[in-house]
Scaffold this active site. Structure first.
Site, PDB file in Angstrom:
ATOM      1  N   ASP A 192       0.826  -1.203   0.000  1.00 26.33           N
ATOM      2  CA  ASP A 192       0.000   0.000   0.000  1.00 26.33           C
ATOM      3  C   ASP A 192       0.863   1.257   0.000  1.00 26.33           C
ATOM      4  OD1 ASP A 192      -2.015   1.871   0.388  1.00 26.33           O
ATOM      5  OD2 ASP A 192      -2.220   1.448   2.533  1.00 26.33           O
ATOM      6  N   SER A 210       0.055   4.214   2.777  1.00 26.81           N
ATOM      7  CA  SER A 210       0.342   4.158   4.224  1.00 26.81           C
ATOM      8  C   SER A 210       1.785   3.706   4.387  1.00 26.81           C
ATOM      9  CB  SER A 210      -0.630   3.209   4.943  1.00 26.81           C
ATOM     10  OG  SER A 210      -0.409   1.861   4.559  1.00 26.81           O
ATOM     11  N   ASN A 223       3.138   1.735   7.426  1.00 21.01           N
ATOM     12  CA  ASN A 223       3.468   0.706   8.428  1.00 21.01           C
ATOM     13  C   ASN A 223       3.254  -0.698   7.876  1.00 21.01           C
ATOM     14  OD1 ASN A 223       2.551   3.173  10.229  1.00 21.01           O
ATOM     15  ND2 ASN A 223       3.766   1.812  11.534  1.00 21.01           N
ATOM     16  N   TRP A 239       1.980  -4.327   9.195  1.00 24.91           N
ATOM     17  CA  TRP A 239       1.354  -5.030  10.314  1.00 24.91           C
ATOM     18  C   TRP A 239       0.778  -6.360   9.856  1.00 24.91           C
ATOM     19  CZ3 TRP A 239      -3.742  -6.247   9.757  1.00 24.91           C
ATOM     20  CH2 TRP A 239      -4.567  -5.404   9.000  1.00 24.91           C
ATOM     21  N   TYR A 258      -9.182   2.316  11.095  1.00 27.35           N
ATOM     22  CA  TYR A 258      -9.661   2.085   9.733  1.00 27.35           C
ATOM     23  C   TYR A 258     -11.170   2.217   9.766  1.00 27.35           C
ATOM     24  CZ  TYR A 258      -5.194   0.176   8.151  1.00 27.35           C
ATOM     25  OH  TYR A 258      -3.892   0.016   7.806  1.00 27.35           O
ATOM     26  N   ASP A 298      -1.889   5.766  -5.132  1.00 22.19           N
ATOM     27  CA  ASP A 298      -2.219   4.887  -4.001  1.00 22.19           C
ATOM     28  C   ASP A 298      -2.560   3.485  -4.499  1.00 22.19           C
ATOM     29  OD1 ASP A 298      -3.178   3.584  -1.772  1.00 22.19           O
ATOM     30  OD2 ASP A 298      -4.746   5.048  -1.314  1.00 22.19           O
ATOM     31  N   THR A 311      -5.836   1.583  -3.191  1.00 23.88           N
ATOM     32  CA  THR A 311      -7.180   2.036  -3.549  1.00 23.88           C
ATOM     33  C   THR A 311      -7.449   1.591  -4.984  1.00 23.88           C
ATOM     34  OG1 THR A 311      -7.049   3.954  -2.110  1.00 23.88           O
ATOM     35  CG2 THR A 311      -8.603   4.124  -3.909  1.00 23.88           C
TER      36      THR A 311
END
Ligand SMILES: *[C@@H]1O[C@H](CO)[C@@H](O)[C@H](O)[C@H]1NC(C)=O
Ligand SMILES: *[C@@H]1O[C@H](CO)[C@@H](O)[C@H](O)[C@H]1NC(C)=O
Ligand SMILES: *[C@@H]1O[C@H](CO)[C@@H](O)[C@H](O)[C@H]1NC(C)=O
Ligand SMILES: *[C@@H]1O[C@H](CO)[C@@H](O)[C@H](O)[C@H]1NC(C)=O
Ligand SMILES: *[C@@H]1O[C@H](CO)[C@@H](O)[C@H](O)[C@H]1NC(C)=O
Length: 408
Positions: free
Chosen positions: A95, A98, A100, A102, A138, A279, A282
């Site tokens: 992505d 963003s 991070n 996880w 989110y 992005d 998306t």
């Protein structure tokens, strides 16, 4: 005569070896495409709501949204990474919106974690605790847990000591039915929660990539189901696009934000010098509210982008001009026809920039140049399917070997 032919063959062989060497500096990771991905009116509106939440959390972290979100699980692309020693495998969404990484941890008992791969830290010899709490909102939900440190592998490269979020609670998010387990953010460090160094920045610091560049070849609505494209680390592969890359500077190093010269639909100007971000997380194109109002008026569409139509063929291209070059998206890609109704895959949220998701990125190969803080775009080489690209690579290799045999 024969020796002249040999010289040509030798030259070609040399060229092919050079091409091969240039390609060995880049690392590839296949991108899978969700077999259930479908652009429909329902999914488009649900995704718009999801994107609204994804972007508003950056600006109003403490204000919980009050509107009810429709369930959205129409995520398109993901790929395979490993965490720990020995490797534990996870599917993650790459992505660029963003920063991070996880994945769910083994202590997470939320529904979303039960459906997905979880990380067993007790089974990794390279795991190191950090323990700082970690939380990302989110939409109406959140993922939260604590930070952990371990090695992360993808595309044949292993990043040592990558800090990532080990999720212990995943509530009310849209990821319950997602094909992927977690997210690997490829935005700039300033977007990262808890000031964690993003994976690609660690790759650069650890000297794993020859050049601080990554690129995406995404096949939106590609003919090869499951095979959604490639994420390329360390450079670009010019066989995956046609022509040359048009570069434009990143104007703010958080999202991958750049400036467009103008955006038109056919001959109608929608905006000039508007900011946009690339992005990969998306799927739609998102416009600022006032530009969307202009677009929906053009099509006589309602607030959800729906209008009556009998075919998409009579509508003009969407044209995005970047650094003097027109990037054209034919109507059949940004308009989804369902019976006598059509829906725009262009939606709007309350932001002052455009968001270029897969409707755009699926047409244009995109190079994310971290080192020079710029983006490069070129039309994807749609003439060749990915399998054909691989076949072509194999053939050139065989040819090179054959020529080498012939010479010796
Ligand atoms: C991820 O890659 C590993 C190693 O190639 C493989 O064993 C595993 O099945 C893959 N996982 C998925 C979900 O594709
Ligand atoms: C690791 O932890 C999980 C629970 O988080 C437990 O079920 C498993 O038995 C543990 N494995 C080892 C090898 O300790
Ligand atoms: C999940 O774990 C928490 C504490 O670790 C516990 O309070 C809760 O009952 C568990 N929920 C389920 C559904 O097992
Ligand atoms: C945990 O990670 C964060 C972000 O990388 C770092 O700032 C912090 O110092 C780390 N804390 C510990 C205890 O290692
Ligand atoms: C996208 O794929 C679907 C299903 O394979 C097909 O019906 C549709 O025509 C394709 N759209 C475009 C624009 O190629």
């Amino acid at each position: 005569m024969a020796s002249f032919q040999f010289k040509i063959l030798a030259f070609l062989a040399g060229l092919l070896v050079l091409v091969g060497e240039a390609n060995s500096a880049i690392h590839r990771i296949p991108i899978q495409r969700s077999p259930n991905f479908k652009r429909s009116h329902k999914n488009i509106v649900a995704e718009r709501d999801f994107v609204q939440q994804k972007y508003s959390r950056q600006y109003s972290a403490n204000r919980y949204p009050t509107e009810h979100l429709s369930n959205f699980d129409n995520f398109q692309y993901y790929g395979n990474i490993s965490i720990g020693t020995p490797a534990q495998y996870f599917l993650v969404q790459f992505d660029t919106g963003s920063s991070n990484l996880w994945v769910p941890g083994s202590s997470c008992n939320s529904t979303a974690c039960q459906d997905h791969q979880v990380f067993y830290k007790n089974q990794s010899s390279s795991y190191v605790a950090n323990g700082t709490t970690f939380s990302i909102l989110y939409g109406t939900g959140s993922v939260s847990g604590y930070l952990s440190v371990d090695s992360v592998g993808f595309a044949g490269l292993t990043v040592q000591s990558q800090t990532f979020g080990e999720v212990t609670t995943e509530q009310g998010t849209n990821f319950v039915d997602a094909y992927f387990d977690g997210i690997l953010g490829m935005g700039f460090p300033s977007l990262a929660v808890d000031g964690v160094t993003p994976t690609f920045q660690n790759m650069i610091q650890q000297g794993l990539v020859q050049s601080p560049v990554f690129s995406f070849f995404l096949r939106d609505n590609g003919s090869v189901t499951f095979y959604g494209g490639e994420l390329i680390l360390g450079g670009s592969d010019s066989s995956l696009y046609s022509g040359y890359l048009t570069y434009t500077d990143v104007i703010e190093t958080a999202y991958w934000k750049f400036q467009t010269d103008y955006i038109k639909i056919g001959t109608t100007f929608i905006s000039t010098f508007a900011a946009a971000i690339a992005d990969t997380g998306t799927s739609l194109i998102i416009a600022p509210l006032s530009q969307y109002a202009q677009i929906s008026q053009l099509f006589n569409a309602n607030s959800e982008g729906v209008f009556q139509c009998s075919s998409t063929t009579s509508y003009p291209d969407l044209i995005i001009n970047i650094n003097g070059v027109d990037f054209r998206i034919p109507a059949k890609y940004y308009i989804i026809q369902e019976g006598y109704y059509c829906s725009l895959a262009i939606q709007s949220i309350n932001q002052d920039f455009w968001i270029m998701g897969d409707v755009f990125l699926g047409r244009f190969y995109t190079e994310f140049d971290v080192g020079n803080q710029r983006l490069g775009f070129a039309p994807v080489n749609s003439a060749v399917s990915l399998r054909q690209v691989h076949l072509w690579r194999l053939l050139t290799l065989l040819l090179a070997c054959g020529i080498w045999k012939l010479r010796n």
